[in-house]
Design an enzyme around this catalytic site. Sequence first.
Site, PDB file in Angstrom:
ATOM      1  N   LYS A 181       0.855  -1.189   0.000  1.00  0.00           N
ATOM      2  CA  LYS A 181       0.000   0.000   0.000  1.00  0.00           C
ATOM      3  C   LYS A 181       0.894   1.243   0.000  1.00  0.00           C
ATOM      4  O   LYS A 181       1.509   1.573   1.010  1.00  0.00           O
ATOM      5  CB  LYS A 181      -0.915   0.047   1.221  1.00  0.00           C
ATOM      6  CG  LYS A 181      -2.020   1.086   1.014  1.00  0.00           C
ATOM      7  CD  LYS A 181      -2.446   1.835   2.248  1.00  0.00           C
ATOM      8  CE  LYS A 181      -1.629   3.026   2.589  1.00  0.00           C
ATOM      9  NZ  LYS A 181      -1.766   4.207   1.733  1.00  0.00           N
ATOM     10  N   PRO A 182       0.966   1.927  -1.138  1.00  0.00           N
ATOM     11  CA  PRO A 182       1.793   3.136  -1.186  1.00  0.00           C
ATOM     12  C   PRO A 182       1.029   4.329  -0.619  1.00  0.00           C
ATOM     13  O   PRO A 182      -0.189   4.266  -0.427  1.00  0.00           O
ATOM     14  CB  PRO A 182       2.027   3.325  -2.686  1.00  0.00           C
ATOM     15  CG  PRO A 182       0.809   2.729  -3.339  1.00  0.00           C
ATOM     16  CD  PRO A 182       0.335   1.619  -2.439  1.00  0.00           C
ATOM     17  N   ALA A 183       1.762   5.404  -0.352  1.00  0.00           N
ATOM     18  CA  ALA A 183       1.115   6.627   0.146  1.00  0.00           C
ATOM     19  C   ALA A 183       0.152   7.175  -0.908  1.00  0.00           C
ATOM     20  O   ALA A 183       0.437   7.130  -2.104  1.00  0.00           O
ATOM     21  CB  ALA A 183       2.180   7.667   0.463  1.00  0.00           C
ATOM     22  N   SER A 184      -0.963   7.702  -0.447  1.00  0.00           N
ATOM     23  CA  SER A 184      -1.986   8.190  -1.385  1.00  0.00           C
ATOM     24  C   SER A 184      -1.519   9.419  -2.162  1.00  0.00           C
ATOM     25  O   SER A 184      -2.023   9.703  -3.244  1.00  0.00           O
ATOM     26  CB  SER A 184      -3.274   8.518  -0.632  1.00  0.00           C
ATOM     27  OG  SER A 184      -3.790   7.338  -0.083  1.00  0.00           O
ATOM     28  N   GLY A 234       7.302   5.201   7.825  1.00  0.00           N
ATOM     29  CA  GLY A 234       6.384   6.329   7.991  1.00  0.00           C
ATOM     30  C   GLY A 234       6.529   6.902   9.384  1.00  0.00           C
ATOM     31  O   GLY A 234       7.583   6.776  10.027  1.00  0.00           O
ATOM     32  N   GLU A 256      10.353   1.476  10.139  1.00  0.00           N
ATOM     33  CA  GLU A 256      11.351   2.529   9.931  1.00  0.00           C
ATOM     34  C   GLU A 256      10.587   3.835  10.128  1.00  0.00           C
ATOM     35  O   GLU A 256       9.807   4.248   9.275  1.00  0.00           O
ATOM     36  CB  GLU A 256      11.947   2.372   8.536  1.00  0.00           C
ATOM     37  CG  GLU A 256      13.298   3.009   8.411  1.00  0.00           C
ATOM     38  CD  GLU A 256      13.181   4.423   7.936  1.00  0.00           C
ATOM     39  OE1 GLU A 256      13.067   5.311   8.809  1.00  0.00           O
ATOM     40  OE2 GLU A 256      13.188   4.640   6.731  1.00  0.00           O
ATOM     41  N   CYS A 290      13.657  10.976   6.470  1.00  0.00           N
ATOM     42  CA  CYS A 290      13.631  10.589   7.882  1.00  0.00           C
ATOM     43  C   CYS A 290      15.021  10.659   8.503  1.00  0.00           C
ATOM     44  O   CYS A 290      15.153  10.682   9.719  1.00  0.00           O
ATOM     45  CB  CYS A 290      13.030   9.207   8.036  1.00  0.00           C
ATOM     46  SG  CYS A 290      13.780   8.044   6.931  1.00  0.00           S
TER      47      CYS A 290
HETATM   48  P1  ADP Z   1       3.705  10.721   6.729  1.00  0.00           P
HETATM   49  O1  ADP Z   1       3.635  11.672   7.878  1.00  0.00           O
HETATM   50  O2  ADP Z   1       5.055  10.578   6.118  1.00  0.00           O
HETATM   51  O3  ADP Z   1       2.622  10.862   5.704  1.00  0.00           O
HETATM   52  P2  ADP Z   1       2.352   8.408   7.710  1.00  0.00           P
HETATM   53  O4  ADP Z   1       2.837   7.474   8.744  1.00  0.00           O
HETATM   54  O5  ADP Z   1       1.130   9.198   7.977  1.00  0.00           O
HETATM   55  O6  ADP Z   1       3.607   9.320   7.404  1.00  0.00           O
HETATM   56  O7  ADP Z   1       2.142   7.653   6.343  1.00  0.00           O
HETATM   57  C1  ADP Z   1       3.033   6.676   5.855  1.00  0.00           C
HETATM   58  C2  ADP Z   1       2.225   5.616   5.138  1.00  0.00           C
HETATM   59  O8  ADP Z   1       1.349   5.021   6.077  1.00  0.00           O
HETATM   60  C3  ADP Z   1       1.351   6.123   4.015  1.00  0.00           C
HETATM   61  O9  ADP Z   1       1.306   5.127   2.998  1.00  0.00           O
HETATM   62  C4  ADP Z   1       0.013   6.264   4.674  1.00  0.00           C
HETATM   63  O10 ADP Z   1      -1.037   6.185   3.740  1.00  0.00           O
HETATM   64  C5  ADP Z   1       0.030   5.060   5.570  1.00  0.00           C
HETATM   65  N1  ADP Z   1      -0.897   5.123   6.695  1.00  0.00           N
HETATM   66  C6  ADP Z   1      -1.303   6.176   7.407  1.00  0.00           C
HETATM   67  N2  ADP Z   1      -2.202   5.829   8.345  1.00  0.00           N
HETATM   68  C7  ADP Z   1      -2.345   4.481   8.238  1.00  0.00           C
HETATM   69  C8  ADP Z   1      -3.123   3.496   8.907  1.00  0.00           C
HETATM   70  N3  ADP Z   1      -3.936   3.809   9.919  1.00  0.00           N
HETATM   71  N4  ADP Z   1      -2.998   2.213   8.486  1.00  0.00           N
HETATM   72  C9  ADP Z   1      -2.169   1.880   7.508  1.00  0.00           C
HETATM   73  N5  ADP Z   1      -1.427   2.753   6.828  1.00  0.00           N
HETATM   74  C10 ADP Z   1      -1.506   4.043   7.178  1.00  0.00           C
END
Ligand code: ADP
Length: 484
Positions: A181-184, A234, A256, A290
């Site tokens: 699952k990549p970042a949106s 993240g 990480e 990071c």
């Molecule tokens: P950042 O502050 O760098 O955006 P996040 O930890 O919020 O860091 O996000 C890193 C990744 O984790 C992204 O792919 C984000 O979509 C995902 N993410 C955020 N919240 C959740 C969650 N509750 N469950 C799974 N993945 C998540």
Amino acid sequence: MLNLQDASLLKQQCLIDGVWCDADDGATIAVTNPATGDIIATVPRMGATETRRAIAASHAAFRLWRKETVKTRAAVLRAWHALILQHADDLALILTCEQGKSLAEAKGEIVSNAAYLEWFAEEGKRAYGDVIAPPSNDKRIVVIKQPIGVCAAITPWNFPNGMITRKAGPALAAGCAMVLKPASQTPLSALALGELALRAGVPPGVFNVVTGAAQAIGTELCHNNLVRKITFTGSTEVGAWLSREAAGTIKKLSLELGGNAPFIVFEDADIDAAVEGVLMSKYRNSGQTCVCANRIYVQDGIYDDFAARLVARVEQLKLGNGLEAGVTQGPLIDENAVRKIEQHVADALAKGGKLAIGGKRHALGGSFFEPTVVLEANSTMLVAREETFAPLAPLFRFSTEEEVIALANDTEFGLAGYFYSRDLGRVWRVAEELEVGMVGINTGMIANEMAPFGGVKHSGMGREGSHYGMDDFLDIKYLCMGGI
Ligand code: ADP
């Protein structure tokens, strides 16, 4: 539209079991270019149901993939690596348009992280076991290593391409399958990698990409029993949340997480080299890594000289759309990121900091923020406690080695730390004292596929890269052979 040489690398569907597909309800998320505000594509907004399907496909694929020889898996990973290099210009264009960093940085990220596929293609062949001396002569103790199973990978937007290859490389080399699952904010790089994985011969279901609602997808990944490992990069908050959610199904975790890296410049340092180190460590990716230097400690005797030389170099940085030649600094990822640096700058100035350069939004508008240096920083400031994740360099003063080590370690984070010194005894002492997973000594650039990347304390657990990186994707099995 992006002007790609190979237009089929721009995917707007997810990859499940080797098939490109939409969300069940057709929902989508828009992907925006942070340099222009333009919507460049949409991707599916998937949830728990599609994720469950991807996990099931991944599990079925894992059972076959694990049986392939390590040589076969290595050949597939090498083919994937070659395709990434062949299409690096297109991948860089996609990355810059969804993330903002300069094209040169984007290409650097892609090429240097594709190397994890190449490295682990070979390392997979060396997942050796052990033969251990038994306590009695009628027994033999043999240890073998086996792939852990379906791995869930969750990746951030700051390295949309590189964070994927460094997870997929060891996982696939070990014989695991993956649901990513990549970042949106930056799903297009991940989907392009999915396309190249298929072309390289990664079997359907071994590498799946699911985009969409983080919470819904994350919950399914954590609760589903078929997922045996989560590898996440993240924030510490989300890392802690994933640990709690995954506790019910006892998964292996690699996390990480955030950092708050100290960067120490001692009086015996090569000052120009230290300035270049700060530029690399603080301003790369506009301060959104990071391992970015977050707190820069400069010893009294060289403080003013160092500050002047740093400001002169920061003046030369060029902000703009990452696609333009000569640009070194792109925009920040979004408005929230700008608000955070604004808050950190205002707080620092209110608590006695002196602005040396920058400090405000750039005339380009949007999420462009000027590279900033604040002098006379102190430990009461927010920048001393929190990761700014933006181009703010706060310069703290210190007088003794003992004092600066205590300051550097006064944080719950422990990812990277840096220092510049030419005194051999000090190099050893400080390197051993810093409570971090990685130490840059006379360098601001530490990541590569041959070295173990990862943190201690609230910065996480597990290592990516190096031979240690394989262990995160392998289970140890002990065979007790009796009746001998
Ligand atoms: P950042 O502050 O760098 O955006 P996040 O930890 O919020 O860091 O996000 C890193 C990744 O984790 C992204 O792919 C984000 O979509 C995902 N993410 C955020 N919240 C959740 C969650 N509750 N469950 C799974 N993945 C998540």
